[in-house]
Design a protein around this motif. Structure first.
Motif, PDB file in Angstrom:
ATOM      1  N   VAL A 215       0.868  -1.160   0.000  1.00 12.37           N
ATOM      2  CA  VAL A 215       0.000   0.000   0.000  1.00 12.37           C
ATOM      3  C   VAL A 215       0.910   1.217   0.000  1.00 12.37           C
ATOM      4  N   THR A 216       0.773   2.038  -1.019  1.00  9.97           N
ATOM      5  CA  THR A 216       1.663   3.176  -1.201  1.00  9.97           C
ATOM      6  C   THR A 216       0.895   4.469  -1.051  1.00  9.97           C
ATOM      7  N   GLN A 217       1.391   5.319  -0.161  1.00  9.47           N
ATOM      8  CA  GLN A 217       0.820   6.647  -0.010  1.00  9.47           C
ATOM      9  C   GLN A 217       1.762   7.644  -0.673  1.00  9.47           C
ATOM     10  N   SER A 218       1.178   8.599  -1.372  1.00 12.11           N
ATOM     11  CA  SER A 218       1.951   9.425  -2.297  1.00 12.11           C
ATOM     12  C   SER A 218       2.986  10.302  -1.603  1.00 12.11           C
ATOM     13  N   SER A 219       2.672  10.773  -0.399  1.00 19.31           N
ATOM     14  CA  SER A 219       3.608  11.675   0.273  1.00 19.31           C
ATOM     15  C   SER A 219       3.837  11.211   1.702  1.00 19.31           C
ATOM     16  N   ARG A 220       5.054  11.348   2.186  1.00 14.17           N
ATOM     17  CA  ARG A 220       5.340  11.014   3.574  1.00 14.17           C
ATOM     18  C   ARG A 220       5.076  12.212   4.482  1.00 14.17           C
ATOM     19  N   TYR A 221       5.448  13.381   3.977  1.00 11.28           N
ATOM     20  CA  TYR A 221       5.219  14.623   4.712  1.00 11.28           C
ATOM     21  C   TYR A 221       4.600  15.640   3.759  1.00 11.28           C
ATOM     22  N   LEU A 222       3.676  16.428   4.324  1.00 10.76           N
ATOM     23  CA  LEU A 222       2.991  17.436   3.509  1.00 10.76           C
ATOM     24  C   LEU A 222       2.706  18.631   4.395  1.00 10.76           C
ATOM     25  N   VAL A 223       2.967  19.831   3.862  1.00 15.16           N
ATOM     26  CA  VAL A 223       2.614  21.057   4.586  1.00 15.16           C
ATOM     27  C   VAL A 223       1.711  21.865   3.676  1.00 15.16           C
ATOM     28  N   LYS A 224       0.540  22.220   4.179  1.00 17.30           N
ATOM     29  CA  LYS A 224      -0.438  22.968   3.396  1.00 17.30           C
ATOM     30  C   LYS A 224      -0.936  24.165   4.200  1.00 17.30           C
ATOM     31  N   ARG A 225      -1.479  25.121   3.472  1.00 17.80           N
ATOM     32  CA  ARG A 225      -2.011  26.310   4.120  1.00 17.80           C
ATOM     33  C   ARG A 225      -3.503  26.137   4.399  1.00 17.80           C
ATOM     34  N   THR A 226      -3.952  26.803   5.433  1.00 20.78           N
ATOM     35  CA  THR A 226      -5.374  26.813   5.773  1.00 20.78           C
ATOM     36  C   THR A 226      -6.191  27.245   4.551  1.00 20.78           C
ATOM     37  N   GLY A 227      -7.265  26.500   4.287  1.00 20.03           N
ATOM     38  CA  GLY A 227      -8.149  26.822   3.173  1.00 20.03           C
ATOM     39  C   GLY A 227      -7.791  26.123   1.877  1.00 20.03           C
TER      40      GLY A 227
END
Lengths: 113, 110
Positions: free
Chosen positions: A4-16
């Motif tokens: 089972v592969t998840q595309s990203s290990r770490y992700l930082v996103k902005r609110t909204g």
């Protein structure tokens, strides 16, 4: 072995922002699941799917949606990310007639700032 | 609603000591599964118990399912540093879902 592969290990996103978390499994499993894991709260089910184009709400679906257009791929969508969605997201799959348990991906640690 | 309670939350042991975690369900379970999550890792399936009173062993790990299919335990004999992690039980709910215990974290004292 099932993978089972998840595309990203770490992700930082902005609110909204709209956020897509992708999960792919390679063993033709019918059932796929999205969980979030937070310290002290354990594993909480967001959504699951038991077949292509089928989806069911889990225990905490608010603020999330999912898509399963192909059997091997199950996507989790945060329509408008909020800081309280900062968490570890785990995808899992399981065969319909299997005596084996869930196979989890390595997880995506999402931080919403 | 349906719940699976797991205790203790943490267990500190000296290397070589035994470790046990317990799960109790408010309702009868069709089966129960056990998982191990290493620090920084993801849950990994260990075993599934289906029959009332079932006992299964994997090397130093012994898994039991109660007669009433409402409780289960995992016992590790003579812990090693490789056993460190969080152990989760999960009971089957319906055809697809699992109800998860909160996990027991095994910590080896230095």
């Amino acid at each position: 072995d099932v993978k089972v592969t998840q595309s990203s290990r770490y992700l930082v996103k902005r609110t909204g922002e709209k956020v897509f978390l992708e999960c792919v499994q390679d063993m033709d499993h019918e059932n796929m699941f999205w969980y979030r894991q937070d310290p002290g709260l354990g594993l909480r089910l967001i959504y699951f799917s038991y077949d292509v184009k089928m989806k069911e709400k889990g225990d905490i679906p608010e603020g999330y949606s999912v898509s399963r257009e192909k059997k091997e791929r199950f996507s989790l969508i945060l329509e408008s990310a909020s800081t309280n969605q900062t968490s570890m997201y785990l995808c899992a799959s399981r065969g319909g007639l299997s005596n084996y348990g869930y196979t989890f991906g390595s997880g995506t640690r999402l931080t919403v700032v | 609603g349906q719940q699976v309670m797991q205790i203790p939350q943490y267990q500190h042991v000296q290397e070589g000591e035994d470790f046990t975690t317990y799960c109790n369900s408010s309702t009868t379970l069709s089966n129960i599964q056990w998982y191990k999550q290493r620090p920084g890792g993801h849950p990994v399936f260990l075993i599934q118990l289906v029959k009332s009173g079932e006992v299964k062993k994997q090397k130093r790990l012994t898994f039991q399912f109660g007669e009433a299919k409402k409780n289960s335990s995992l016992h590790i004999t003579a812990t090693q540093t490789t056993d460190v992690g969080t152990y989760f039980c999960a009971g089957q709910r319906g055809n697809y879902q699992l109800i998860w215990g909160a996990g027991t974290k095994l910590i080896i004292k230095p």
